[in-house]
Design an enzyme around this catalytic site. Sequence first.
Site, PDB file in Angstrom:
ATOM      1  N   TYR A 193     -48.262  36.162  27.068  1.00 35.55           N
ATOM      2  CA  TYR A 193     -49.589  35.715  26.426  1.00 35.55           C
ATOM      3  C   TYR A 193     -49.762  33.835  27.057  1.00 35.55           C
ATOM      4  O   TYR A 193     -50.810  33.759  27.587  1.00 35.55           O
ATOM      5  CB  TYR A 193     -49.222  35.586  24.713  1.00 35.55           C
ATOM      6  CG  TYR A 193     -50.692  35.045  24.152  1.00 35.55           C
ATOM      7  CD1 TYR A 193     -51.969  35.745  23.566  1.00 35.55           C
ATOM      8  CD2 TYR A 193     -51.031  33.783  24.067  1.00 35.55           C
ATOM      9  CE1 TYR A 193     -52.731  35.296  23.825  1.00 35.55           C
ATOM     10  CE2 TYR A 193     -52.363  32.947  23.347  1.00 35.55           C
ATOM     11  CZ  TYR A 193     -53.118  34.045  23.716  1.00 35.55           C
ATOM     12  OH  TYR A 193     -54.430  34.249  22.283  1.00 35.55           O
TER      13      TYR A 193
ATOM     14  N   LYS B 127     -52.646  32.944  29.706  1.00 34.61           N
ATOM     15  CA  LYS B 127     -54.157  32.118  29.608  1.00 34.61           C
ATOM     16  C   LYS B 127     -53.563  31.259  30.499  1.00 34.61           C
ATOM     17  O   LYS B 127     -55.318  30.757  30.541  1.00 34.61           O
ATOM     18  CB  LYS B 127     -53.785  31.700  28.181  1.00 34.61           C
ATOM     19  CG  LYS B 127     -54.264  32.886  26.910  1.00 34.61           C
ATOM     20  CD  LYS B 127     -55.004  33.387  27.442  1.00 34.61           C
ATOM     21  CE  LYS B 127     -55.473  34.232  25.970  1.00 34.61           C
ATOM     22  NZ  LYS B 127     -56.685  35.182  25.830  1.00 34.61           N
TER      23      LYS B 127
END
Length: 255
Positions: free
Chosen positions: A159, A163
Site C-alpha cells: 500500500y 501510494k
Amino acid sequence: MSNLFDLTGKTALVTGASGGLGRHFALTLARAGAHVAVAARREDKVAEIASEIAAGGGKALAVSLDVVNRESVADAFETIKQTAGGVDIVVNNAGVAARDSALDMSEETFDWVMETNLKGVWNVAQAAGRLMAANGNGGSIINIASILGIRVAKGVLPYAISKAGVAQMTKALAIEWARHKIRVNALAPGYFVTDINREFLASEAGQEIVARVPQRRTGDPVDLEGPLLLLASDAGAYMTGTVVPVDGGHVINSV
Ligand SMILES: NC(=O)c1ccc[n+]([C@@H]2O[C@H](COP(=O)([O-])OP(=O)(O)OC[C@H]3O[C@@H](n4cnc5c(N)ncnc54)[C@H](OP(=O)(O)O)[C@@H]3O)[C@@H](O)[C@H]2O)c1
C-alpha cells in the site's frame, strides 16, 4: 466576483465511487454543478449513488468500471464520451489496502494492491489524458494518494509503495501534460473511517495511530471537500504536480 469553484458545464469521472470517499467526492462535484460519472465494479451501488445525485437535482451517470482491466477502462471512457462528449475532471480514487507483515505477505496480495492502486491509477490517467489532449480543452486529474505514500507504517508495504508511486506518477504526468492544459495533482488523505480501515481504526493499534494526529481525530469526508474543489476547479488553475496532505497534521508529526 465569479465563483472560481463553480463546476457548472463540466463533466467529472470519479472511480471507486460505489462507497467511502469516492461516493463523497461524487456528491461534492455534483453539488458544485458538474455532471458526474459515478464509476466502480459494484453496479448496484453506483446506480444508487447516481440516483441519489439526480434526486438532489444534480446530473449523474452510473458507469461500470474495473480499473485493473484496460478494456473496462476504455469502455467506461467511451460511454462518457458518447454521453457527455468528453471529460474535464477525473478523480482517480479506486483503491484497496491489505495488512500483513513483510515476511508473511503473499505474492498475490502484493500484486493485487499494486495492480489496483498503481497500475489502475495509470490506466485511468492515461485514458483520461488521451481524451483530454484530443479534445484540446485540458482538464484536471486528481489522484488519491495517502500520507502512507509520504511517511510509512508497519504492515502496509505494498500500500505504502503504491501510494508513493501515485505521488511520483502525479508529478511525472504533470510535467508532460502541462502543454495540453491538463493539470495533475494528488490529495494525500490521512485517516478517514471507511470500509478500507474501519476494523483497524477501532483496534488498539488503530487508536494509538489516531492519538498521534496533532488534531487528535480522524478526518471527516467533509474535510476533503474544499481541497477537492480547489484542485478540480479554476480556483487551482496554477496548481499542478502537487501532493496535498489532508490529515490534521499527521504527516508532519514524527512521533
Ligand atoms: N479511508 C482512508 O483513511 C484513506 C486514507 C488515504 C487514502 N485513501 C484512499 O482513498 C481511496 C478510497 O478509499 P476509501 O477509504 O473510500 O475505501 P473504500 O470505502 O474501501 O472504497 C474503495 C473503492 O474503490 C473501489 N475499487 C476497488 N477496486 C476497484 C477496481 N479494481 N476497479 C474499480 N473500483 C475499485 C471500490 O468499489 P467496487 O468494489 O464497487 O469496485 C470502492 O468504491 C483509496 O484509493 C484509498 O487508498 C483512503
